[in-house]
Design a protein around this motif. Sequence first.
Motif, PDB file in Angstrom:
ATOM      1  N   VAL A  20       0.947  -1.106  -0.165  1.00 39.47           N
ATOM      2  CA  VAL A  20      -0.120   0.096   0.087  1.00 39.47           C
ATOM      3  C   VAL A  20       0.909   1.122  -0.132  1.00 39.47           C
ATOM      4  CG1 VAL A  20      -1.862   1.004   1.298  1.00 39.47           C
ATOM      5  CG2 VAL A  20      -1.730  -1.438   1.243  1.00 39.47           C
ATOM      6  N   LYS A  21       0.829   1.780  -1.094  1.00 34.52           N
ATOM      7  CA  LYS A  21       1.787   2.945  -1.302  1.00 34.52           C
ATOM      8  C   LYS A  21       1.474   4.113  -0.334  1.00 34.52           C
ATOM      9  CE  LYS A  21       3.999   5.476  -5.151  1.00 34.52           C
ATOM     10  NZ  LYS A  21       4.166   5.763  -6.460  1.00 34.52           N
ATOM     11  N   SER A  22       0.152   4.518  -0.110  1.00 35.81           N
ATOM     12  CA  SER A  22       0.018   5.803   0.519  1.00 35.81           C
ATOM     13  C   SER A  22       0.825   5.558   2.158  1.00 35.81           C
ATOM     14  CB  SER A  22      -1.262   5.786   0.733  1.00 35.81           C
ATOM     15  OG  SER A  22      -2.365   4.554   1.180  1.00 35.81           O
ATOM     16  N   VAL A  23       0.603   4.304   2.547  1.00 35.73           N
ATOM     17  CA  VAL A  23       1.151   4.092   4.087  1.00 35.73           C
ATOM     18  C   VAL A  23       2.480   3.417   4.097  1.00 35.73           C
ATOM     19  CG1 VAL A  23      -0.903   4.472   5.438  1.00 35.73           C
ATOM     20  CG2 VAL A  23      -0.362   2.165   4.232  1.00 35.73           C
ATOM     21  N   ASP A  24       3.067   2.980   2.681  1.00 35.07           N
ATOM     22  CA  ASP A  24       4.251   2.400   2.618  1.00 35.07           C
ATOM     23  C   ASP A  24       4.392   1.267   3.709  1.00 35.07           C
ATOM     24  OD1 ASP A  24       6.852   2.101   1.492  1.00 35.07           O
ATOM     25  OD2 ASP A  24       7.919   3.085   3.260  1.00 35.07           O
TER      26      ASP A  24
END
Length: 130
Positions: free
Chosen positions: A76-80
């Motif tokens: 999940v890119k937004s929360v790495d």
Amino acid sequence: MATNKWYIISIQLIIFVLNKVNGQTLSTVSCQPVLKNYFDYLTQPHYNVVRYLSIQATFILENRYVAYYAGSLNYVKSVDSLNGTVTVSFSDRTWTPSCGLLFCPVQNFGYKNTDTQTIAINRLGAIQFI
Ligand SMILES: *[C@@H]1O[C@H](CO)[C@@H](O)[C@H](O)[C@H]1NC(C)=O
């Protein structure tokens, strides 16, 4: 071969999860280099391919019961972080197979009575079970 790679990644993650939960049975390894492999695998450019990690683990609960986890994690890119869900079955949840007129003993790991848990793992190795 792609299949072999998946297998290795799954095994590594199992070892990692077991280490986090039950550090006294396996020698401790640093999470970050191990996790870096998974983050790299999931964040490398890969045209038209959806990548995820299959995970499985067993835990002993209260020194009496076994929990079996199986599921998958995505990046999940937004929360790495690596997030996903697992289905958990438990040895103390039973079910009885239907065998017609034959006697069928009660079985453990009732597959109709599972839990779903959300798991999130960050780069530093913190695991959140929800
Ligand atoms: C991933 O997990 C984190 C930590 O629990 C949470 O804040 C975030 O909303 C999750 N994102 C997705 C897309 O599941």
